[in-house]
Design an enzyme around this catalytic site. Structure first.
Site, mmCIF file in Angstrom:
data_model
loop_
_atom_site.group_PDB
_atom_site.id
_atom_site.type_symbol
_atom_site.label_atom_id
_atom_site.label_comp_id
_atom_site.label_asym_id
_atom_site.label_seq_id
_atom_site.Cartn_x
_atom_site.Cartn_y
_atom_site.Cartn_z
ATOM 1 C CG ASP A 32 -2.207 0.772 1.011
ATOM 2 O OD1 ASP A 32 -2.131 1.986 0.722
ATOM 3 O OD2 ASP A 32 -3.290 0.173 1.140
ATOM 4 N N GLY A 103 1.965 -7.969 -15.309
ATOM 5 C CA GLY A 103 3.321 -8.353 -15.701
ATOM 6 C C GLY A 103 4.017 -9.149 -14.620
ATOM 7 C CE1 TYR A 146 -13.023 2.867 -8.079
ATOM 8 C CE2 TYR A 146 -15.401 2.802 -8.386
ATOM 9 C CZ TYR A 146 -14.255 2.287 -7.828
ATOM 10 O OH TYR A 146 -14.326 1.170 -7.028
#
Length: 328
Positions: A32, A103, A146
């Site tokens: 985070d 990825g 969003y």
């Protein structure tokens, strides 16, 4: 021991997922950057031997040492206050952040679950909303940052699945509530409960006849957990189909909190959905999942959590001019 990376680990849902996976015997790596997360949500895990935290922005290159079996991508602003205040970061975490994590999943040969949202349906013309519905979304409206970030997130995830053969899962999360929500983040339940606890009038946008369907966090986490370990690669709605108008819900809040506030009405925000109810037929079929905790019980648990918060958090304002901001 299987290893799982959970982004957005200090957020509301992310922190509950960290708890679930630690309790299930996984080694959890939480990530985070605290742009909307709160360290207090995961502080209880700080000394746990099967939990490691990395402070990092997923829009930057991500390097994880050692094997990785699963990735859950929950890093994203999720409330109107957040994505209206930080629109560019919201778009970047849905695009660049998702690309980086896909990825990483490819490099580690890990299965990845992407957190999408009911907002991909926009202000729906179909009710209830099933996974087959393509949505009614404004790309240039204030909520578009969003909505479109999440829609792109789904598209690139399916592209990685089809082109690279990556094991992917997509959950479309409907309104979820419970302990660890930020009290004044602009979402319906914490907004109402914060106002009730402070003795303020309860603010209803529009006429209050718009609907929402609220899912308790434990049920949401169970659905996400089952989806990760299922064989289903397409989006799945996880939410509670028990629909209620905002006005009726406001009355439930007043009754629950034992307060006697007035209800005041303000202008409805641009592109705010008028109806929101998940069709969970697919979740029942492929996950054998449906919510177990009713709104009455879930709200009691959530109210007890909010009552326990400090006065500092109770009176903190996330965005002082939110009402004006959402009209622009």
């Amino acid at each position: 021991m299987k290893r799982v990376l959970i982004t957005g680990a200090a957020g509301f849902l992310g922190s509950h997922l960290c708890d679930r996976f630690v309790n299930e015997g996984f080694f959890v790596i939480g990530m985070d950057n605290f742009i909307t997360g709160d360290v207090s949500n995961i502080s209880h895990l700080s000394k746990h031997p099967n939990f490691k935290f990395i402070e990092h922005d997923v829009t930057e290159f991500i390097a994880i040492e050692g094997d990785l079996d699963y990735i859950l991508h929950f890093a994203s602003p999720a409330s109107p206050i957040d994505y209206l205040k930080i629109p560019i970061q919201t778009l970047k975490v849905g695009s660049l952040g998702t690309h980086n994590l896909l990825g990483l999943a490819k490099a580690k040969q890990a299965r990845i679950l992407i957190a999408s949202t009911s907002e991909v349906y926009g202000d729906p013309l179909v009710h209830p909303q099933s996974e087959e519905y393509y949505g009614n979304v404004s790309t240039i409206g204030p909520r578009g940052v969003y909505d479109e970030a999440k829609r792109f997130q789904e598209s690139i995830t399916m592209a990685y699945h089809r082109f690279h053969g990556l094991e992917t899962r997509i959950v479309r999360i409907f309104n979820t509530y419970g302990p660890r929500m930020r009290l004044n983040d602009g979402r319906v339940i914490p907004a109402f409960m914060g106002q009730a606890l402070r003795g303020e009038d309860l603010t209803v946008f529009g006429d209050g006849l718009q609907t929402r369907s609220f899912c308790y966090v434990d049920d949401q986490v169970e659905g996400i957990y089952r989806l990760l370990f299922s064989d289903y690669v397409y989006p799945v709605n996880i939410g509670n189909p028990d629909e209620i108008t905002i006005l009726e819900f406001t009355k439930e809040i007043i009754k629950l909190t034992g307060t006697n506030q007035k209800i005041v009405f303000k202008e409805l925000p641009i592109d705010d959905p008028l109806q929101r109810q998940p069709d969970i037929s697919l979740a029942k079929k492929v996950l054998d999942w449906e919510p177990q905790i009713g709104r009455s019980e879930g709200m009691k648990r959530t109210f007890e959590y909010f009552k326990s918060l400090s006065k500092e958090k109770l009176y903190k304002r996330e965005h002082k001019d939110f009402t004006n901001h959402i009209k622009k």
